[in-house]
Design an enzyme around this catalytic site. Structure first.
Site, PDB file in Angstrom:
ATOM      1  N   GLY A   1      44.951  37.417  35.585  1.00  0.00           N
ATOM      2  CA  GLY A   1      44.719  35.977  35.510  1.00  0.00           C
ATOM      3  C   GLY A   1      45.165  35.435  34.162  1.00  0.00           C
ATOM      4  O   GLY A   1      45.744  36.152  33.339  1.00  0.00           O
TER       5      GLY A   1
ATOM      6  N   ASP B   1      44.141  31.977  31.187  1.00  0.00           N
ATOM      7  CA  ASP B   1      43.383  30.756  30.885  1.00  0.00           C
ATOM      8  C   ASP B   1      44.292  29.543  30.859  1.00  0.00           C
ATOM      9  O   ASP B   1      43.857  28.438  31.166  1.00  0.00           O
ATOM     10  CB  ASP B   1      42.651  30.924  29.552  1.00  0.00           C
ATOM     11  CG  ASP B   1      41.686  32.092  29.611  1.00  0.00           C
ATOM     12  OD1 ASP B   1      40.802  32.070  30.485  1.00  0.00           O
ATOM     13  OD2 ASP B   1      41.847  33.048  28.840  1.00  0.00           O
TER      14      ASP B   1
ATOM     15  N   GLU C   1      44.458  43.835  27.823  1.00  0.00           N
ATOM     16  CA  GLU C   1      45.358  43.126  28.749  1.00  0.00           C
ATOM     17  C   GLU C   1      46.778  43.093  28.208  1.00  0.00           C
ATOM     18  O   GLU C   1      47.746  43.287  28.942  1.00  0.00           O
ATOM     19  CB  GLU C   1      44.855  41.699  28.978  1.00  0.00           C
ATOM     20  CG  GLU C   1      43.593  41.635  29.818  1.00  0.00           C
ATOM     21  CD  GLU C   1      43.008  40.242  29.928  1.00  0.00           C
ATOM     22  OE1 GLU C   1      42.284  39.990  30.895  1.00  0.00           O
ATOM     23  OE2 GLU C   1      43.255  39.398  29.038  1.00  0.00           O
TER      24      GLU C   1
ATOM     25  N   SER D   1      37.743  36.403  36.845  1.00  0.00           N
ATOM     26  CA  SER D   1      37.334  36.124  38.229  1.00  0.00           C
ATOM     27  C   SER D   1      38.517  36.130  39.200  1.00  0.00           C
ATOM     28  O   SER D   1      38.365  36.536  40.354  1.00  0.00           O
ATOM     29  CB  SER D   1      36.606  34.773  38.283  1.00  0.00           C
ATOM     30  OG  SER D   1      37.431  33.740  37.789  1.00  0.00           O
ATOM     31  N   THR D   2      39.697  35.721  38.761  1.00  0.00           N
ATOM     32  CA  THR D   2      40.860  35.721  39.661  1.00  0.00           C
ATOM     33  C   THR D   2      41.348  37.157  39.881  1.00  0.00           C
ATOM     34  O   THR D   2      41.642  37.556  41.017  1.00  0.00           O
ATOM     35  CB  THR D   2      41.986  34.838  39.083  1.00  0.00           C
ATOM     36  OG1 THR D   2      41.416  33.635  38.555  1.00  0.00           O
ATOM     37  CG2 THR D   2      43.002  34.486  40.154  1.00  0.00           C
TER      38      THR D   2
HETATM   39  C1  A5P Z   1      40.237  37.864  30.295  1.00  0.00           C
HETATM   40  O1  A5P Z   1      40.150  38.253  28.971  1.00  0.00           O
HETATM   41  C2  A5P Z   1      41.153  36.707  30.443  1.00  0.00           C
HETATM   42  O2  A5P Z   1      42.379  36.860  29.839  1.00  0.00           O
HETATM   43  C3  A5P Z   1      41.291  36.289  31.892  1.00  0.00           C
HETATM   44  O3  A5P Z   1      42.459  36.780  32.458  1.00  0.00           O
HETATM   45  C4  A5P Z   1      41.304  34.835  31.928  1.00  0.00           C
HETATM   46  O4  A5P Z   1      40.175  34.409  31.184  1.00  0.00           O
HETATM   47  C5  A5P Z   1      41.265  34.279  33.331  1.00  0.00           C
HETATM   48  O5  A5P Z   1      40.004  34.444  33.874  1.00  0.00           O
HETATM   49  P1  A5P Z   1      39.578  33.720  35.213  1.00  0.00           P
HETATM   50  O6  A5P Z   1      40.474  34.240  36.284  1.00  0.00           O
HETATM   51  O7  A5P Z   1      38.145  34.096  35.395  1.00  0.00           O
HETATM   52  O8  A5P Z   1      39.742  32.252  34.980  1.00  0.00           O
END
Ligand code: A5P
Length: 232
Positions: A84, A86, A105, A30-31
């Protein structure tokens, strides 16, 4: 600022690092999607960039908003990846993969000269591990792989529940056709040792510990944005 406004703030500060002509890696979540929206406005106003998406989900949004895409094979070396996380600690170690895109990623981040993490304050931790660690595994031999992960973690003093990620009625499947094992180890005091150990298990495709990949984190809070850089 609410949670979405903080994500937009972090994304806007990251956008200041983007220059005309750059080859960009574009993260997932989402970010990262807020970043794509802001980037798309710049592209519509004439900014020239070429972007490699880290997931099919991000690719779809880029296409929808007119952000030019290339494959990583077409652009194997990137200037900058924006993504982004976690969790992020004070040494720019990350947990990623909450959205299930950790393999692409990590490949994209490793192919980039720089990686900027965008996040809100809720993602900052003293020690990684509050967020369950996503471990991408091959479906073949998944039970054996899970046992090997458990034993490897135990040797490092880590225990906790592990669960295969689900989606709807079935198992969650990554863009690469793999499964995700979410490991709730709690605090991970030696993330480097765990990262190396997990990489020695044959059925582990990749894990969500990102170490020595991020070069800067832009952290948005109610009072504005701050950075964590590699010197911390
Ligand atoms: C995706 O696989 C993740 O690595 C995201 O980068 C991570 O979950 C951050 O997501 P949000 O920005 O939605 O919190």
């Amino acid at each position: 600022m609410d949670a979405r406004e903080m994500k937009i703030k972090a994304a806007a500060v990251a956008l200041e690092h983007v220059e005309d002509g750059m080859r960009l890696g574009i993260g997932t979540g989402s970010t990262a999607e807020e970043f794509v929206r802001l980037l798309a406005e710049k592209v519509a106003n004439g900014l020239k960039v070429e972007c490699v998406p880290t997931s099919e989900r991000t690719a779809r949004l880029c296409v929808e908003l007119g952000v030019p895409l290339k494959s990583l094979d077409e652009l194997p070396q990137l200037d900058l990846t924006i993504d982004g996380a976690d969790e992020v600690d004070g040494h720019l170690r990350l947990i990623k993969g909450g959205g299930g895109a950790l393999l692409r990623e990590k490949i994209v981040a490793a192919a980039s000269a720089r990686m900027i993490v965008i996040a809100d304050e809720s993602k900052v931790v003293d020690t990684l591990g509050r967020f369950p660690l996503p471990i991408e595994i091959n479906p073949f031999g998944q039970v054996s792989t899970r046992i090997a992960v458990e034993k490897t973690a135990e040797r490092l003093g880590l225990t906790g529940q592990m669960a295969l990620r689900t989606s709807g009625d079935g198992l969650f499947m990554t863009d690469g056709g793999h499964l995700i094992l979410d490991a709730s180890f709690g605090r991970i005091p030696d993330a480097e040792a765990l990262a190396i150990a997990l990489n020695t298990i044959p059925g582990v495709v990749e894990h969500g510990l990102f170490i020595d990949l991020a070069t800067l984190a832009i952290i948005a809070g109610p009072a504005g944005a701050r950075v964590i850089d590699a010197k911390n």
